[in-house]
Write a protein that holds these residues in place. Structure first.
Motif, short mmCIF file in Angstrom:
data_model
loop_
_atom_site.label_atom_id
_atom_site.label_comp_id
_atom_site.label_asym_id
_atom_site.label_seq_id
_atom_site.Cartn_x
_atom_site.Cartn_y
_atom_site.Cartn_z
N LEU A 118 54.05 47.37 -3.98
CA LEU A 118 53.05 48.34 -3.53
C LEU A 118 51.73 47.70 -3.07
CD1 LEU A 118 53.70 51.28 -6.01
CD2 LEU A 118 54.39 51.08 -3.63
N PRO A 119 51.32 46.52 -3.59
CA PRO A 119 50.08 45.94 -3.06
C PRO A 119 50.14 45.69 -1.55
CG PRO A 119 50.69 44.84 -5.09
CD PRO A 119 51.82 45.76 -4.74
N LEU A 120 51.35 45.59 -1.00
CA LEU A 120 51.46 45.40 0.45
C LEU A 120 50.96 46.63 1.20
CD1 LEU A 120 54.86 43.54 0.81
CD2 LEU A 120 52.62 42.72 1.58
N ALA A 121 51.12 47.82 0.63
CA ALA A 121 50.62 49.03 1.30
C ALA A 121 49.11 48.97 1.42
CB ALA A 121 51.05 50.27 0.52
N ASP A 122 48.47 48.51 0.36
CA ASP A 122 47.01 48.39 0.38
C ASP A 122 46.57 47.34 1.40
OD1 ASP A 122 44.54 49.27 -0.90
OD2 ASP A 122 44.37 47.17 -1.51
N GLY A 161 61.11 56.68 -5.42
CA GLY A 161 60.03 56.84 -6.40
C GLY A 161 58.65 56.91 -5.78
N PHE A 162 58.54 56.61 -4.49
CA PHE A 162 57.24 56.70 -3.81
C PHE A 162 57.51 56.85 -2.31
CE2 PHE A 162 58.51 52.29 -3.85
CZ PHE A 162 58.19 51.83 -2.58
N ASN A 163 56.51 57.40 -1.62
CA ASN A 163 56.58 57.48 -0.16
C ASN A 163 55.69 56.37 0.40
OD1 ASN A 163 56.35 58.00 2.55
ND2 ASN A 163 55.70 60.13 2.33
N GLN A 164 56.30 55.38 1.03
CA GLN A 164 55.54 54.23 1.53
C GLN A 164 54.45 54.64 2.51
OE1 GLN A 164 58.76 54.78 2.10
NE2 GLN A 164 58.96 54.91 4.32
N SER A 165 54.69 55.73 3.28
CA SER A 165 53.69 56.19 4.26
C SER A 165 52.45 56.70 3.55
CB SER A 165 54.28 57.29 5.14
OG SER A 165 55.45 56.81 5.76
N TRP A 166 52.66 57.41 2.45
CA TRP A 166 51.51 57.88 1.67
C TRP A 166 50.79 56.72 0.99
CZ3 TRP A 166 47.67 60.72 1.02
CH2 TRP A 166 47.05 60.90 -0.23
N GLU A 167 51.55 55.72 0.54
CA GLU A 167 50.93 54.56 -0.11
C GLU A 167 50.02 53.82 0.87
OE1 GLU A 167 51.09 53.94 -3.34
OE2 GLU A 167 52.41 55.67 -3.57
N ILE A 168 50.34 53.89 2.18
CA ILE A 168 49.47 53.29 3.20
C ILE A 168 48.33 54.26 3.55
CG2 ILE A 168 49.36 52.45 5.58
CD1 ILE A 168 52.34 51.61 5.28
N ALA A 169 48.67 55.55 3.69
CA ALA A 169 47.67 56.53 4.15
C ALA A 169 46.51 56.68 3.17
CB ALA A 169 48.34 57.89 4.36
N ARG A 170 46.83 56.65 1.88
CA ARG A 170 45.78 56.91 0.87
C ARG A 170 44.67 55.85 0.92
NH1 ARG A 170 48.01 57.41 -5.01
NH2 ARG A 170 48.84 55.43 -4.28
N PRO A 171 44.99 54.55 0.82
CA PRO A 171 43.89 53.57 0.90
C PRO A 171 43.27 53.48 2.30
CG PRO A 171 46.02 52.45 0.67
CD PRO A 171 46.27 53.91 0.48
N LEU A 172 44.06 53.81 3.33
CA LEU A 172 43.50 53.79 4.69
C LEU A 172 42.43 54.87 4.83
CD1 LEU A 172 43.48 52.74 7.59
CD2 LEU A 172 45.40 54.27 8.09
#
Ligand SMILES: [Zn+2]
Ligand SMILES: [Zn+2]
Length: 260
Positions: A118-122, A161-172
């Motif tokens: 997940l740190p990659l999404a950030d 277990g997670f939506n990768q698009s949301w994991e990117i959208a939230r910190p963006l």
């Protein structure tokens, strides 16, 4: 219901000193836990080392609407349209991408999606925010009113277990200082994997796949649609079409990687 999860984001943004605290915590963590670059494995401090980042993220001349690479002859920053968009404009107005979906940078998305790194999404969100400022940060260019991720089907979400698009959208959204709405779009039905289909079949496959969650008003708004990868653009196009049908003024697609 432009979503409750947006409130804590804004709350975090508003707290003075919060960024400094987070940076300090990161520095402590780095001294305790040096990281290996997700691409080359070099042990250093960052999720992706500076050398890999520079090599991967050098901007290419791209179509100003769909971000297809235009070839180096077009020159950087050339405000041009690709042949496909000159023939028929997609339902979205602009696209921002970091790099092509190719080796080795596809490893970033694969590790995020299938390895749960997940740190990659950030990290991707940080790079997208930087790129946003370069490409759309001109005076008078309005940022999106809200960022929305492409939703996964409930079955896919349960498996991963997670939506990768949301994991990117939230910190963006946090970095751009705009609202994030995780449930703006709803997946109305599961669709067979797009990768097995040709373009025509992809478009048919996606018809009525998305809905606008009840209570959302997108009329007159600029929506940023976030996904990890754009392949044919059919999925993002279908979501953009729905938003435009509900009166969205502008849709900008924001993706980490794009198939060339
Ligand atoms: Zn590296
Ligand atoms: Zn284009």
């Amino acid at each position: 219901m432009l979503h409750a999860a947006t409130a804590p984001v804004q709350h975090r943004l508003a707290r003075p000193g919060d960024g400094a605290l987070r940076q300090q915590a990161r520095r402590w963590l780095r001294t305790l836990l040096p990281a290996a670059c997700a691409l080359c494995g070099t042990v250093q401090d960052e999720t992706v080392c500076a050398g890999c980042a520079e090599e991967l993220l050098t901007p290419l001349p791209r179509c100003r609407c769909c971000a297809r690479p235009l070839g180096r002859a077009a020159g950087p920053g050339a405000a041009s349209l690709c042949a496909q968009c000159r023939y028929e404009m997609p339902p979205f107005d602009a696209a921002l991408v970091l790099a092509d979906y190719a080796s080795p940078q596809d490893g970033l998305v694969l590790a995020l999606k299938f390895g749960g790194v997940l740190p990659l999404a950030d990290w991707l969100a940080g790079e997208l925010a930087r790129r946003w400022q370069v490409e759309f940060g001109t005076p008078g260019a309005a940022p999106p009113d809200v960022l929305a991720p492409i939703p996964l089907s409930s079955q896919r979400l349960a498996e991963r277990g997670f939506n990768q698009s949301w994991e990117i959208a939230r910190p963006l959204a946090r970095r751009l200082g705009v609202r994030a709405a995780p449930t703006l779009l709803a997946r109305l039905r599961d669709t067979p994997a797009q990768t097995t289909l040709d373009l025509h079949a992809r478009q048919a496959n996606l018809q009525d796949a998305f809905g606008l969650a009840p209570g959302n008003d997108v009329a007159g708004r600029h929506i940023g649609l976030v996904d990890d990868v754009m392949t044919s653009g059919a999925t993002l196009g279908e979501a953009a079409r729905l938003l435009k049908a509900h009166g969205a003024a502008r849709v900008t697609v924001v993706v980490a990687l794009r198939t060339a």
